[in-house]
Every structure is written in C-alpha cells, then in structure tokens.
Design a protein around this motif. Sequence first.
Motif, PDB file in Angstrom:
ATOM      1  N   SER A  69     -73.539  20.193  78.643  1.00 36.08           N
ATOM      2  CA  SER A  69     -72.283  21.590  78.819  1.00 36.08           C
ATOM      3  C   SER A  69     -73.454  22.396  79.550  1.00 36.08           C
ATOM      4  O   SER A  69     -74.782  22.895  78.785  1.00 36.08           O
ATOM      5  CB  SER A  69     -71.697  21.481  77.307  1.00 36.08           C
ATOM      6  OG  SER A  69     -71.386  20.159  77.392  1.00 36.08           O
TER       7      SER A  69
ATOM      8  N   TYR B 150     -72.777  26.732  79.612  1.00 36.36           N
ATOM      9  CA  TYR B 150     -71.962  27.806  78.334  1.00 36.36           C
ATOM     10  C   TYR B 150     -72.431  29.278  79.708  1.00 36.36           C
ATOM     11  O   TYR B 150     -74.327  29.135  79.570  1.00 36.36           O
ATOM     12  CB  TYR B 150     -72.727  28.237  77.237  1.00 36.36           C
ATOM     13  CG  TYR B 150     -72.200  27.006  75.955  1.00 36.36           C
ATOM     14  CD1 TYR B 150     -71.377  26.892  75.694  1.00 36.36           C
ATOM     15  CD2 TYR B 150     -72.771  25.736  76.206  1.00 36.36           C
ATOM     16  CE1 TYR B 150     -70.327  26.604  74.890  1.00 36.36           C
ATOM     17  CE2 TYR B 150     -71.876  23.945  75.950  1.00 36.36           C
ATOM     18  CZ  TYR B 150     -70.975  25.463  74.689  1.00 36.36           C
ATOM     19  OH  TYR B 150     -71.104  23.488  73.819  1.00 36.36           O
TER      20      TYR B 150
ATOM     21  N   TYR C 222     -67.822  28.194  76.827  1.00 36.21           N
ATOM     22  CA  TYR C 222     -67.501  26.959  77.093  1.00 36.21           C
ATOM     23  C   TYR C 222     -67.673  26.937  78.926  1.00 36.21           C
ATOM     24  O   TYR C 222     -66.356  26.922  79.279  1.00 36.21           O
ATOM     25  CB  TYR C 222     -67.165  25.399  76.737  1.00 36.21           C
ATOM     26  CG  TYR C 222     -67.394  24.392  77.020  1.00 36.21           C
ATOM     27  CD1 TYR C 222     -67.893  23.450  77.058  1.00 36.21           C
ATOM     28  CD2 TYR C 222     -66.183  24.073  77.229  1.00 36.21           C
ATOM     29  CE1 TYR C 222     -68.100  21.799  77.295  1.00 36.21           C
ATOM     30  CE2 TYR C 222     -66.098  22.041  77.755  1.00 36.21           C
ATOM     31  CZ  TYR C 222     -67.184  21.445  78.192  1.00 36.21           C
ATOM     32  OH  TYR C 222     -67.079  20.115  78.242  1.00 36.21           O
TER      33      TYR C 222
ATOM     34  N   LYS D 126     -69.177  21.388  71.862  1.00 37.47           N
ATOM     35  CA  LYS D 126     -68.532  20.481  72.453  1.00 37.47           C
ATOM     36  C   LYS D 126     -68.922  19.911  73.823  1.00 37.47           C
ATOM     37  O   LYS D 126     -69.338  20.561  74.716  1.00 37.47           O
ATOM     38  CB  LYS D 126     -67.498  21.880  73.724  1.00 37.47           C
ATOM     39  CG  LYS D 126     -66.714  20.898  74.382  1.00 37.47           C
ATOM     40  CD  LYS D 126     -65.470  20.832  73.988  1.00 37.47           C
ATOM     41  CE  LYS D 126     -64.359  20.929  75.024  1.00 37.47           C
ATOM     42  NZ  LYS D 126     -62.819  21.048  74.646  1.00 37.47           N
TER      43      LYS D 126
ATOM     44  N   THR E 213     -71.638  17.556  74.292  1.00 35.90           N
ATOM     45  CA  THR E 213     -73.592  18.385  74.299  1.00 35.90           C
ATOM     46  C   THR E 213     -74.385  17.349  73.999  1.00 35.90           C
ATOM     47  O   THR E 213     -75.339  17.029  73.325  1.00 35.90           O
ATOM     48  CB  THR E 213     -74.142  19.540  73.365  1.00 35.90           C
ATOM     49  OG1 THR E 213     -73.695  19.316  72.499  1.00 35.90           O
ATOM     50  CG2 THR E 213     -73.304  20.761  74.085  1.00 35.90           C
TER      51      THR E 213
END
Length: 738
Positions: A121, A123, A128, A158, A160
């Motif tokens: 992910s 960020y 996110y 979220k 990851t």
Amino acid sequence: MTDRTYWALKIGAAAIALTAASTPANAQQIANAQSAAPPENAAAPEIIVTATKRAQSVQKVPISMTVIGSEKLAEFQATDMKSIVNSVPNVAIQRANGNDAIYIRGFGSASSNFAFDPSVSLYMDGIYAGKQRQAPAPFFDVERVEVLRGPQGALFGKNTAAGAISVVSANPTKEMSAGLTGTYNFDQKGYLLDGYVSGPVTDTLSVRFALRLQDQDGYVHNLGTGAWDRRDEMQMFRATARWEPSNSFDTTLKAEYGNINRPGGLTVSSPLNVQQDPAYVRYTQSSPLGPDGWTNQSVLLSNTANVHFGEFTLTSVTGYSWYSGRVTNLFDQNTPSGTIVPTTIENSYPERSNQFSQEVRLLSPTGRTIEYVVGAYFDTGKYSLNGTTYYNLPGYQKIIHTQFAQNSDTKSVFGQVTIHPASIVRIIGSLRYTNTHKDASFLGDIFRSPTGATSSAVGKIDENHIDPSATIQVDLAPDVMAYATYGRGSKSGGFASNTNGATSATFAFLPEQSENYEAGLKFAALNHAVVGSISAYHTRFKNLQVSVYSPSISAFLISNAASATAKGVEGSLTVRPIRNFDISANGAYLDIKYGDYPGAACLATQPSTCVPATNNLAGYSPTYSSKWTGSVQAHARFDLADYKVDVTGGGAGRTGFYDADTQDPKYGYQKGYIKYDLRVQFAPTSENWHIALIGRNLSDVHTVSSVFVLPASLTPVARALKFPDAPRSIALEVGVKL
C-alpha cells in the motif's frame, strides 16, 4: 558464470571504482581515519521516521525499512517508484500500460486487474492511496519516503500484506525560503521544473506553495507518428498551511492538484524465440479508440490535527481523494521482421474514483513503563471502470464494452502497547480489527461479431480480519538494538473488473493473508560514522491473489494461489570514514516459491502435456522475483575556496527474473543487470545556487519490465510485446535558493 557470481563481481567492482574515483583521500588516510574515532562532523545524520505513529530514529524502529530523504530523491530526479526501485532492496516494479504494480519480497498485486487493491500500500501524508492514479506523482516536493518491508497490518492496516510505502510531503517552514530547480534532459529532450515558496504569514500561521511542471519526450521512437513515446506532460500544484495557535494545538492542511498527460505507449514487438534485448522502436496508427497513452486529473486533500492535553496527544487525519483518468493501448504493429501489420487489437479504459477517510488515534506519554497508541479508522469509496476492446481480424470483427462499478467501506480499530520490563528491553504487542464491505456489478457486451454475447455479474463481500503483531526489542549496547517480531497482514477480496465473460460465480476472489517471522539487528559505531542493519525473515501467504494472461481468450484470469512462502536476508551499511566522504550499500537475498497452486495456467517450462485443470505450480517461483538485489552509492565533496564540488555515483542491480506470466526462458526472462548513475554538482558553500550534470543508466543497459504475448489467433504474426525500461539519459540541472 551464474547470475549470482556475475552480480557479485560487477557490484563489487562498482563499489571499488566509485570509492577510488570519489574519495579525496588515499588508502593510508582512510586506514588512519578508521583506526581513530572520527570527528563529530563525520557522523551520519539521524533519520527520524513515523512508521510507528511516533517520531523515532530509524535505528530504533524494529522494522526492516529503507528511508530515502528529499536530497537523495533530488540527486537523481526520482519522480515515481520506478525511479528509486534499484536503490531499495527486495522491491520490484511491474510496468505496464494499465497500472504499475509494486512488489516487496516477491509479493504484489499484478497491474492487469484495474480494481485490485494492492498488497503493497501507498500512503500519502497518512492517507491510504489504494489506486495508483490517486497519487500519480508521489515524489513531488517530499520530505522523505519510508519503505516498510513485510506485513504492516497492525498500525497501517489497509491492504499491507506485503509491505507499505509512506510518503511524507514537505511542510511549511518557520523562516522564509524559496527554491527553483530546472532540468533539461538531452536524451528525452524536455524540461522538468520544480519550485516552492515557504514561510510564515503570522506568528501562528505558515504556508508552503509548490509546483512541478514537466514536458519531456519518451524513449521509444514511434515510426507511425514520428513521436517519441511515452511523453511526460505534467502540471502538479500543492498548497500547505500549518496553524499553531498554541502549544496545545496544531493543524496542517494540504491540497494537491495534478494534471498528467502521457501520450504514446511503451509496447515494442519482439520474436518469441530470442532472449530479451528490446528495440526502442514501435509503430502505431490512428485508431477508432483515439490516440494511445494515458491521461489523469487528480485531487488530494489531507488535514492532520494534533491536540496535546497534558502529556497525551490526540491526532486526527482526514483525507479526500478524487481522480478521473483514461488509458488507451494501441499495441505495436511492427513485427520482429520489420513488417507492418494491420491493427488487430486495441483497448481503452476510462476510470473514476473518489475516497473519503478518517483516522483518530491517541498517543500516551513516552518514557513510561507502559506506552500505547490506540485508534480507529474509516474510509468509503466509489470506483468505476468502463472498458472498450476493439478486434479487427479477417472475417472476425468485434467490439467489447465492459462496465464495472464498485462501492467499498472499511472500518477498523487498532492498538499498540509497549512494555518496558527493564531499561534495555521493550515488549510490543499490536492488534487491528478490520471490517471491509464491497459490492460491485459488471456488464459486458460484444457487438459486431459473428455471434454477439452479453455477460453480467454482481457480487458482495463482507469480511472481518484480525491482524496481530508481537515484538521484543533489546538494547545490546547504547547504539546496538536487536529485535524479533511476528506479524500478520491481510488484503481484502475483490472482483474481476475488466475480464469479459465474468459471471456471478467467477466474479469475486478471496482475501489473502500473510504471516511474517523476522529477526534483525540495527547498529552504529565510531560516533555513528558506521551505521547499519541486517534482518532475516520468513513470510507465508495464504490465498495469494494472482492474475495471469491467457492468450487463448485474450484476457487476464484472476484466481487465488493456495499458498506461497518467501524467506531471505536484507542488510544495509553506511560508512563515513573521513569528513566529506561516505559510501552506502544495501543488498537482499530472496527465496520465494509457491507452496500449493492448483489449477494454475501452464508455464512454458512445463511439459506440453500440461493441463491447467490438473496443474499445480508448487515449488515454482512467481514472476518479478530476483534471488539477489542490491546497490552501492558513494559521495565525496571537494572544497575549493568559497565553492564546492559534490560527486555522487552508484551502481544498482539484480539477478535474473521472469517478467512474463508464461515464464518462457527466452522472451519472458530478464537477465541479471547492473545500472550505473553519476551526478557531478558545482555550487558555492552558501548553497544558494547549483549546477549539476546527471547521468542515469550510464552503461546504457537495455532491460524489460514486463512481457505478454499476442498469439497467432489475434495477430498475423505471433509475437511478444515488451515494456522496455529507460535507456541511458544525460541531464543538466540548475537550481537557486533564497
């Protein structure tokens, strides 16, 4: 000579050459410097990160991670993940016409399914970014980039399962400052302009304005249009305001707008019976779907507010993102023999997305026997993708229209507790509970074919995941820390967004889950003139989400591999033996294999009797995974009265890897390579201006990021379509600061 031996010899030679060329001292001087404690100004600067939601020295964080500061990003004009991947061990990028995909330790989510949530992910300032085009220029006016390897499910949460990349953009300064940097690329013929203005407006309010303008040619010559594909045309703007009315409250608001147009494609044709050596020539004609390339407009808003009451801190992170983009693919019509064939297949995918998120967390005081972080997170989003694929074959014409729409909501709560049973020991436990809801619909229509057809699907996902982690840290000495950790990460299930023929029974795929065991050591010596880290890990994925291109139906099939395991070692070392000279190296070893993968598509290396229904890829390695990756970089500064010359050079490489789903040992295998970069900069010691010459990939190594096959059923000549990486480029940079 094996790939491993070749890589080791070449990277070692690069390190020796760079050290010899750059250091302003002879061997005896270096030996003398190493035998004595270095002076204070030879020490490496401390790097502060926020990977644990607190500001900490990277040497105190029990995570295998690489941190790249703004100066390092600027040195070689890093504008996207592809431009830094060679400097970060165990990270790979799959470049394609759709979305670039990030892989860490061999795990990632393929670019072929546009609606894939990533296993790695991204960020942006704590927000996110689940879709690549939410942050199309992630390294625009940034302070640092933190690359965290391994599952980060507890604090980042979220999606990851394989890792996380946290980008922190630059904040306003309390003193007035401004800068403007312009670059002209002689090979890709165009400019890149970065600028900012920052400073106080009042005693409590400070602002920062930043922009990036780019207009550069690509590196693949299109004989049909005369252009150099893919061109970069970019306008990025960000405004940041930080308000600190008192010692107990501060808030930072950031608003970013991006408009990016990248005309042209990157596919080049190649025979199926030769090793990879991509030509930088293609041929495309006009199309009923419009010109190839991709466009994107995006908006990213974030606000981070901190309330300090007593020794506690309450933090709120609010985010909103929106983008609208289109990618159109006109595949190269130039056959390996140089014959131009008619356009037979092309596609276009407009997409739109919007997302709102809110996180709240409470941080306890530090320096206590028990410290903690607790919080809650929520996001909601809408995503749509409308695809058109055009086939123009003799006696067979058809247009496929697909419509995909998805709504998603995520709710989670998390916490981390740190216990100090002794002054040198820390025991850390973390836990996150996540509920994810998605509902989606799909409609596909085929027109102008001998037999028209319609397909449709609807689906709903409602999942609950619990991701724990446990860590023990021990300070073996004042500057030596050892840790051992267990962590779990998860990635939600999803839907096949652009696979025609999907039905409700085949529409959805399962969530994936990872478990990671890791032990590491971080150390510093000689007054931090030597700083390093090493870690060993064992990661196992269950229900790994995979996407494989099927030439027989000209579509990507989405499925879950039952299991896959990666194990390896990662390390980094920075040495500053004398003043104004430093050398850094990092490297990683990776062993990754499927543990069980029934029903997998057959590979080129498997027997011709292979049948997908009974095939199992247990023991095979996934694509885009190299056994060895690493880099070496050296920097030296030479003082000349009131001026200075900075020389920075490096080599980065990896051993061979498969970059085609079929894992064909010829057209689908990229041999090991090393690429060399060099920057020479002249500036006054005041640093209020500079001029620099920058060389990327100086040895002009031609490599390929990914490959897929157009079979004879879809084109007059079966061929591999390859996505070549950038060749050598030379650029001149001029900058001023106020």
